[in-house]
Design a protein around this motif. Structure first.
Motif, PDB file in Angstrom:
ATOM      1  N   ALA A  60       6.029   1.912  -6.768  1.00 50.77           N
ATOM      2  CA  ALA A  60       4.723   1.544  -6.127  1.00 50.77           C
ATOM      3  C   ALA A  60       4.372   2.384  -4.850  1.00 50.77           C
ATOM      4  N   ASP A  61       5.456   2.825  -4.168  1.00 55.99           N
ATOM      5  CA  ASP A  61       5.069   3.777  -2.875  1.00 55.99           C
ATOM      6  C   ASP A  61       4.710   5.107  -3.507  1.00 55.99           C
ATOM      7  N   GLU A  62       4.958   5.178  -4.724  1.00 56.06           N
ATOM      8  CA  GLU A  62       4.451   6.788  -5.133  1.00 56.06           C
ATOM      9  C   GLU A  62       2.976   6.914  -5.633  1.00 56.06           C
ATOM     10  N   ILE A  63       2.437   5.598  -5.907  1.00 53.14           N
ATOM     11  CA  ILE A  63       0.957   5.707  -6.378  1.00 53.14           C
ATOM     12  C   ILE A  63       0.204   6.380  -5.063  1.00 53.14           C
ATOM     13  N   THR A  64      -0.970   6.936  -5.735  1.00 52.25           N
ATOM     14  CA  THR A  64      -1.972   7.544  -4.973  1.00 52.25           C
ATOM     15  C   THR A  64      -3.376   7.227  -5.681  1.00 52.25           C
ATOM     16  N   TYR A  65      -4.573   7.261  -5.024  1.00 55.44           N
ATOM     17  CA  TYR A  65      -5.776   7.153  -5.577  1.00 55.44           C
ATOM     18  C   TYR A  65      -6.820   8.490  -5.137  1.00 55.44           C
ATOM     19  N   SER A  66      -7.741   8.882  -5.945  1.00 54.23           N
ATOM     20  CA  SER A  66      -8.477   9.714  -5.668  1.00 54.23           C
ATOM     21  C   SER A  66     -10.125   9.157  -5.975  1.00 54.23           C
ATOM     22  N   VAL A  67     -10.590   8.956  -4.737  1.00 54.40           N
ATOM     23  CA  VAL A  67     -12.053   8.632  -4.678  1.00 54.40           C
ATOM     24  C   VAL A  67     -13.085   9.638  -4.780  1.00 54.40           C
ATOM     25  N   TRP A  68     -13.981   9.552  -5.419  1.00 50.03           N
ATOM     26  CA  TRP A  68     -15.154  10.823  -5.414  1.00 50.03           C
ATOM     27  C   TRP A  68     -16.610   9.895  -5.496  1.00 50.03           C
ATOM     28  N   THR A  69     -17.375  10.440  -4.782  1.00 50.11           N
ATOM     29  CA  THR A  69     -18.778   9.946  -4.427  1.00 50.11           C
ATOM     30  C   THR A  69     -19.639  11.331  -4.505  1.00 50.11           C
ATOM     31  N   LEU A  70     -20.921  11.277  -4.350  1.00 52.34           N
ATOM     32  CA  LEU A  70     -21.836  12.478  -4.461  1.00 52.34           C
ATOM     33  C   LEU A  70     -21.639  13.099  -3.167  1.00 52.34           C
ATOM     34  N   GLU A  71     -21.077  12.584  -2.155  1.00 52.66           N
ATOM     35  CA  GLU A  71     -21.108  13.396  -0.734  1.00 52.66           C
ATOM     36  C   GLU A  71     -19.729  13.915  -0.514  1.00 52.66           C
ATOM     37  N   ALA A  72     -18.653  13.334  -0.932  1.00 47.44           N
ATOM     38  CA  ALA A  72     -17.444  13.579  -0.321  1.00 47.44           C
ATOM     39  C   ALA A  72     -16.070  12.852  -1.415  1.00 47.44           C
ATOM     40  N   TRP A  73     -14.921  13.660  -1.259  1.00 40.83           N
ATOM     41  CA  TRP A  73     -13.715  12.902  -2.110  1.00 40.83           C
ATOM     42  C   TRP A  73     -12.956  12.355  -0.939  1.00 40.83           C
ATOM     43  N   GLU A  74     -12.009  11.730  -1.330  1.00 42.68           N
ATOM     44  CA  GLU A  74     -10.642  11.155  -0.710  1.00 42.68           C
ATOM     45  C   GLU A  74      -9.329  10.783  -1.315  1.00 42.68           C
ATOM     46  N   ARG A  75      -8.319  11.273  -0.577  1.00 42.66           N
ATOM     47  CA  ARG A  75      -7.147  10.680  -1.441  1.00 42.66           C
ATOM     48  C   ARG A  75      -6.455   9.677  -0.405  1.00 42.66           C
ATOM     49  N   ASP A 108      -3.244   6.753  -0.035  1.00 47.14           N
ATOM     50  CA  ASP A 108      -1.771   6.302  -0.510  1.00 47.14           C
ATOM     51  C   ASP A 108      -1.925   4.688  -1.259  1.00 47.14           C
ATOM     52  N   TYR A 109      -0.648   4.377  -1.499  1.00 51.91           N
ATOM     53  CA  TYR A 109      -0.517   3.246  -2.322  1.00 51.91           C
ATOM     54  C   TYR A 109      -1.034   1.925  -1.350  1.00 51.91           C
ATOM     55  N   ARG A 110      -1.193   2.062  -0.003  1.00 53.29           N
ATOM     56  CA  ARG A 110      -1.816   1.010   0.797  1.00 53.29           C
ATOM     57  C   ARG A 110      -3.197   1.291   1.131  1.00 53.29           C
ATOM     58  N   GLY A 111      -3.722   2.198   0.760  1.00 51.43           N
ATOM     59  CA  GLY A 111      -5.228   2.593   0.862  1.00 51.43           C
ATOM     60  C   GLY A 111      -5.331   3.323   2.130  1.00 51.43           C
ATOM     61  N   ARG A 112      -4.334   4.150   2.577  1.00 51.62           N
ATOM     62  CA  ARG A 112      -4.615   4.880   3.752  1.00 51.62           C
ATOM     63  C   ARG A 112      -4.958   6.204   3.296  1.00 51.62           C
ATOM     64  N   HIS A 113      -5.674   6.970   4.238  1.00 53.40           N
ATOM     65  CA  HIS A 113      -6.176   8.216   4.091  1.00 53.40           C
ATOM     66  C   HIS A 113      -5.088   9.534   4.290  1.00 53.40           C
ATOM     67  N   LEU A 114      -5.087  10.084   2.910  1.00 50.17           N
ATOM     68  CA  LEU A 114      -4.229  11.255   3.064  1.00 50.17           C
ATOM     69  C   LEU A 114      -4.826  12.493   3.136  1.00 50.17           C
ATOM     70  N   ASP A 115      -5.979  12.734   2.546  1.00 50.66           N
ATOM     71  CA  ASP A 115      -6.585  13.851   2.431  1.00 50.66           C
ATOM     72  C   ASP A 115      -8.151  13.661   1.974  1.00 50.66           C
ATOM     73  N   GLY A 116      -8.829  14.640   2.141  1.00 54.33           N
ATOM     74  CA  GLY A 116     -10.365  14.379   1.713  1.00 54.33           C
ATOM     75  C   GLY A 116     -11.334  15.586   2.081  1.00 54.33           C
ATOM     76  N   GLY A 117     -12.479  15.331   1.978  1.00 50.47           N
ATOM     77  CA  GLY A 117     -13.460  16.392   2.620  1.00 50.47           C
ATOM     78  C   GLY A 117     -14.972  16.417   1.751  1.00 50.47           C
ATOM     79  N   PRO A 118     -15.774  17.072   2.055  1.00 47.78           N
ATOM     80  CA  PRO A 118     -16.966  17.066   1.258  1.00 47.78           C
ATOM     81  C   PRO A 118     -16.900  17.493  -0.306  1.00 47.78           C
ATOM     82  N   ASN A 119     -17.800  16.793  -1.015  1.00 50.80           N
ATOM     83  CA  ASN A 119     -17.789  17.045  -2.552  1.00 50.80           C
ATOM     84  C   ASN A 119     -18.193  18.413  -2.808  1.00 50.80           C
ATOM     85  N   PRO A 120     -17.435  19.502  -3.141  1.00 51.50           N
ATOM     86  CA  PRO A 120     -18.046  20.894  -3.195  1.00 51.50           C
ATOM     87  C   PRO A 120     -19.150  21.225  -4.442  1.00 51.50           C
ATOM     88  N   TYR A 121     -19.050  20.059  -5.193  1.00 47.89           N
ATOM     89  CA  TYR A 121     -19.885  20.300  -6.384  1.00 47.89           C
ATOM     90  C   TYR A 121     -21.249  19.655  -6.853  1.00 47.89           C
TER      91      TYR A 121
END
Length: 436
Positions: free
Chosen positions: A162-177, A179-192
């Motif tokens: 379970a602690d290896e699960i991560t999530y990627s979230v994409w919106t029109l403005e940004a993306w974010e990575r 962890d399994y508890r919903g804590r921020h790992l990485d992200g930035g503006p959506n480049p596309y």
């Protein structure tokens, strides 16, 4: 972005989504021949001693799905309306991303799952395509299913922890990575400038992103599996004759004794004693008939001819079972209309992803894609095919280039086919003049 990411994360762990994902996971397992664990669980619920039963299954799900997914039965012709550089660049992108086989897989998953996504992604310095089933997806949409506001992808680890699960979230403005508890790992503006996912549906969606349907195929698969287990149990328990003896002092059931009989052996029986074998009345034909009927019902209810599930070698060929089926051909025409839209949407996103990561080699914004889906043809003999080509050539409906391309799919363009025909002409002329 933080609020949207958290909303998507919370949605991903809701009970309703859990059940939806479990259903998608089960369908994928059935399709990919991973049915034994589900069958063992079903037998454990129905029988007191399931370990005495022999598990067995025949993959009806894959058979039906592959027969229904006819859009990419033959590779379509994708034509770029743009510069020569655009044409060559798109060919390179299509080859490195395995576009043809990925879209064929997506079309099959659409029949199986009803809803999925295809994602162009820049990975290992090349453009790749991910075919994403619903068991790892969560979405938030606006007023229409096509109006994507956010997409969350669940990434499972290699060790099912379970602690290896991560999530990627994409919106029109940004993306974010996360962890399994919903804590921020990485992200930035959506480049596309767009959410880089193409939703794929088995039919046009109305008010819900996740389409329902296909339960009959899963239920029928489970019924066939249960009937196969019953058949094997019947064969084992009632398929052999049972020896019996009347008279005598030996009772094999009580004394745990064995009477050895057979050619060249004699045993002594008491006066009026008898020895014989009783044949059981096992309902083998009835069970086999029921399994055959279930599989054919499953085919017919999915728009396929019942003969598509036949194991009789005298039945018509596999292709001719499908080609000419009015219901299936109408369904294929509807599918083609959908997949033309999906191909254009995918092309737009692939261009955006490619151009961002390759600023020196961009696809033109004015370039457009046209897709010509091939019509499947029944199997024919070489003689019949040659007669058909001769007739069409005499009527002026095709040229030798068309025949060459149909005979050799490796001739990707008409120019290649023309060069091949000219080579054949020159070689034939040389042979006729005894130059070789």
């Amino acid at each position: 972005m933080a609020n949207i990411a958290q909303e998507a994360f919370q949605k991903a762990i809701l009970e309703a989504n859990r059940l939806r994902k479990h259903d998608a996971e089960k369908r994928l397992a059935f399709y990919h021949d991973e049915q034994l664990s589900y069958l063992h669980d079903a037998l454990a619920r129905k029988f007191a001693h399931p370990s005495k039963l022999t598990a067995c299954f025949v993959n009806v799900v894959k058979k039906v799905v592959d027969l229904k997914a006819r859009v990419y039965a033959d590779e379509p012709k994708r034509t770029i309306d743009g510069s020569d550089a655009d044409i060559l660049l798109y060919q390179e992108i299509a080859e490195q991303s395995a576009l043809g086989i990925k879209m064929k897989l997506a079309s099959r998953y659409a029949k199986l799952l009803k809803t999925l996504m295809v994602r162009p992604v820049w990975r290992n310095n090349r453009l790749d395509l991910d075919v994403l089933p619903g068991d790892i997806l969560d979405v938030i949409v606006g007023d229409a299913p096509e109006d994507l506001e956010s997409v969350l992808v669940t990434h499972y680890g290699q060790n099912d922890r379970a602690d290896e699960i991560t999530y990627s979230v994409w919106t029109l403005e940004a993306w974010e990575r996360l962890d399994y508890r919903g804590r921020h790992l990485d992200g930035g503006p959506n480049p596309y400038g767009m959410i880089p996912f193409v939703p794929i549906w088995d039919r046009p969606p109305t008010d819900c992103f996740w389409l329902a349907g296909g339960d009959d195929l899963v239920v029928m698969q489970e019924a066939v599996n249960k009937a196969l287990v019953d058949l094997l149990y019947t064969l084992e328990m009632q398929g052999f004759g049972v020896g019996w003896m009347r008279g005598g002092s030996v009772n094999p059931m009580v004394d745990d004794a064995t009477i050895t009989v057979g050619p060249g052996r004699m045993i002594q029986l008491p006066q009026d004693g008898e020895l014989g074998f009783a044949a059981t009345q096992a309902p083998i034909d009835e069970v086999v008939g029921a399994i055959d009927r279930l599989m054919k019902w499953c085919a017919v209810s999915n728009g396929l001819p019942g003969s598509s599930m036949s194991v009789d070698p005298t039945d018509e060929s596999g292709v001719s079972k499908i080609v000419g089926n009015v219901e299936l051909e109408e369904s294929r025409r509807d599918d083609i209309a959908l997949w033309r839209v999906y191909e254009r949407r995918l092309f737009t996103i692939m261009r955006a992803v490619w151009n961002h990561h390759n600023p020196g080699r961009k696809l033109s914004d004015s370039a457009t894609l046209a897709v010509d889906f091939a019509d499947p043809k029944p199997d024919t003999s070489e003689k019949d095919q040659a007669a058909t080509w001769e007739l069409l050539l005499s009527m002026g409906l095709i040229s030798p280039v068309d025949a060459a391309m149909e005979r050799n799919p490796d001739l990707a363009t008409r120019e290649d086919a023309l060069a091949y025909l000219m080579q054949v002409r020159d070689e034939t002329a040389a042979l006729s003049e005894n130059k070789i």
